[in-house]
Design an enzyme around this catalytic site. Structure first.
Site, PDB file in Angstrom:
ATOM      1  N   HIS A 196       0.743  -1.373   0.110  1.00 21.05           N
ATOM      2  CA  HIS A 196       0.029  -0.036  -0.021  1.00 21.05           C
ATOM      3  C   HIS A 196       0.963   1.363   0.097  1.00 21.05           C
ATOM      4  O   HIS A 196       0.738   2.115  -0.764  1.00 21.05           O
ATOM      5  CB  HIS A 196      -1.035  -0.056   1.461  1.00 21.05           C
ATOM      6  CG  HIS A 196      -1.928   1.190   1.481  1.00 21.05           C
ATOM      7  ND1 HIS A 196      -3.132   1.063   0.952  1.00 21.05           N
ATOM      8  CD2 HIS A 196      -1.652   2.607   1.856  1.00 21.05           C
ATOM      9  CE1 HIS A 196      -3.584   2.172   0.932  1.00 21.05           C
ATOM     10  NE2 HIS A 196      -2.812   3.188   1.450  1.00 21.05           N
ATOM     11  N   GLU A 197       1.747   1.317   0.898  1.00 20.17           N
ATOM     12  CA  GLU A 197       2.747   2.424   1.042  1.00 20.17           C
ATOM     13  C   GLU A 197       3.636   2.408  -0.153  1.00 20.17           C
ATOM     14  O   GLU A 197       3.978   3.696  -0.573  1.00 20.17           O
ATOM     15  CB  GLU A 197       3.567   2.531   2.154  1.00 20.17           C
ATOM     16  CG  GLU A 197       2.632   2.478   3.585  1.00 20.17           C
ATOM     17  CD  GLU A 197       1.729   3.562   3.759  1.00 20.17           C
ATOM     18  OE1 GLU A 197       1.882   4.593   3.002  1.00 20.17           O
ATOM     19  OE2 GLU A 197       0.510   3.446   4.296  1.00 20.17           O
ATOM     20  N   HIS A 199       1.896   4.401  -2.892  1.00 18.78           N
ATOM     21  CA  HIS A 199       1.842   6.059  -2.703  1.00 18.78           C
ATOM     22  C   HIS A 199       3.342   6.426  -2.954  1.00 18.78           C
ATOM     23  O   HIS A 199       3.738   7.557  -3.843  1.00 18.78           O
ATOM     24  CB  HIS A 199       1.969   6.402  -1.252  1.00 18.78           C
ATOM     25  CG  HIS A 199       0.532   6.171  -0.880  1.00 18.78           C
ATOM     26  ND1 HIS A 199      -0.556   6.728  -1.509  1.00 18.78           N
ATOM     27  CD2 HIS A 199      -0.211   5.653   0.203  1.00 18.78           C
ATOM     28  CE1 HIS A 199      -1.607   6.337  -0.895  1.00 18.78           C
ATOM     29  NE2 HIS A 199      -1.526   5.603   0.246  1.00 18.78           N
TER      30      HIS A 199
END
Length: 370
Positions: free
Chosen positions: A25-26, A29
């Site tokens: 997920h990170e 980003h």
């Protein structure tokens, strides 16, 4: 000793599951920020005090923190100029701050986290379908419940149901679709037992549907599925379809809770995920990978909910900015973030309480204390 092994397996499995989900997920980003020309100051797995940290040649600090319930990416200049101190503004690198990028670039960076979770789920499903195979839910009877229609009709574990009332069935779900609407109805049922096709007649049983009516039942449980390995093209199609299906079923399950069709005790938190991680890991690596894929879809969807603090809340503010031509006021955003944080905190506490009850801790305390 057995309990200790189970505990260690649960802890390790939970760390692996959560670590993979948060990292991907990170990383979504992070990669999107790099693509849009935004400097990433910190990439952290976990919160709080660092267990390990290092700085790469681009100046990004990579951290592994001791509270493993999430992670974050700190973007350079993420705050607006009016919200930063003079010292912070002086340290900004021209052209590499988040706030000076277009609203569409900011939306791309924020949306990339949930998108990465969806991509992870699809990739894992594709890999499973190419190696282990895709489950084929044939309508095979795994177990006959005692004192039921199935037991009286001489059905046996291992029977493959071919048709009900003349309607061919290919999956166990199709069996349920034919049985549930017809409580008390006499129907012919064809099963394949070994190499022999057997025609039976039975009267479908009935049970409460929980809404004042009845639904049909046979008293059988589904058998273990068979697995069919797929080629690369088929695996890609089916992997993407499975990701979509999991997402649709997740949203449907949440709607059932909101519409009060199922109880709030269906909500689970980190303790339940940890418990399930250990149980699934005991079934083998394929089951654990499938579990990670399902949770990845859930994490992606939850983060897209339009709740301030979550990615979806940020996207909602940026969408409003794109429509209005100017940002939402700082006060509105602050109140939104406070309300969003309070809502998430309440949900976290409630889900954790559900977990504690599900795991039997409260019952144990009630029985052994006082």
């Amino acid at each position: 000793m057995h309990d200790l092994i189970d505990l260690l397996r649960t802890l390790v499995s939970f760390a692996v599951v959560l670590g993979v989900l948060v990292f991907v997920h990170e990383m979504g980003h992070y990669l999107a920020a790099r693509w849009r020309g935004v400097h990433v100051e910190t990439f952290s797995i976990g919160f709080g005090q660092s267990l390990a940290r290092w700085t790469d040649r681009r100046g990004t600090v990579w951290k592994l923190a001791w509270i493993p319930l999430g992670g974050y990416v700190k973007l350079h200049g993420q705050e607006r100029p009016q919200d930063a101190t003079a010292e912070e503004r002086a340290a900004w690198q021209n052209g590499r701050t988040f706030h000076e990028k277009s609203v569409w670039s900011r939306m791309i960076v924020i949306a990339a986290g949930p998108v990465a979770n969806f991509v992870l789920a699809a990739v894992l499903f594709i890999g499973l379908f190419m190696t282990v195979g895709k489950p084929v839910p044939e309508p095979v009877i795994g177990r006959i419940m005692p004192n039921t229609v199935a037991a009286s009709a001489n059905l046996k574990p291992g029977d493959l149901i071919e048709s009900i009332a003349g309607v061919p069935v290919k999956t166990f779900a199709e069996v349920q679709q034919q049985v549930a609407p017809n409580p008390g109805k006499d129907v012919p049922l064809t099963v394949l037992r070994g190499h022999d096709a057997i025609l039976l007649r039975l009267k479908i049983g009935s049970t409460s549907d929980g809404h004042g009516g009845t639904r049909g039942v046979l008293g059988i449980m589904e058998g273990a599925p068979t697995f069919e390995r797929l080629g690369p093209a088929g695996a890609v199609v089916q992997g993407m379809n499975e990701t979509w299906t999991v997402g649709r079923e997740t949203l449907n399950g949440l709607w059932q809770i909101v519409a009060h069709r199922t109880g709030l005790n269906e909500l689970g938190g980190p303790l339940r995920i940890a418990s399930l991680s250990g149980q699934v890991a005991a079934l083998g690596i394929a089951s654990l990978v499938s579990f990670i894929a399902v949770l990845s879809v859930n994490l992606g969807l939850i983060n897209l909910f339009p709740i301030p603090v979550l990615d979806g809340g940020h996207l909602l503010f940026y969408l409003a900015e794109a429509i209005r031509g100017r940002p939402i006021s700082a006060r509105t955003q602050e109140y939104g973030f406070r309300a969003g944080f309070a809502l998430l905190l309440c949900l976290f506490v409630f889900a954790t309480w559900n977990d504690v009850n599900q795991l039997g801790f409260v019952r144990w305390v009630t029985q052994h204390v006082g």
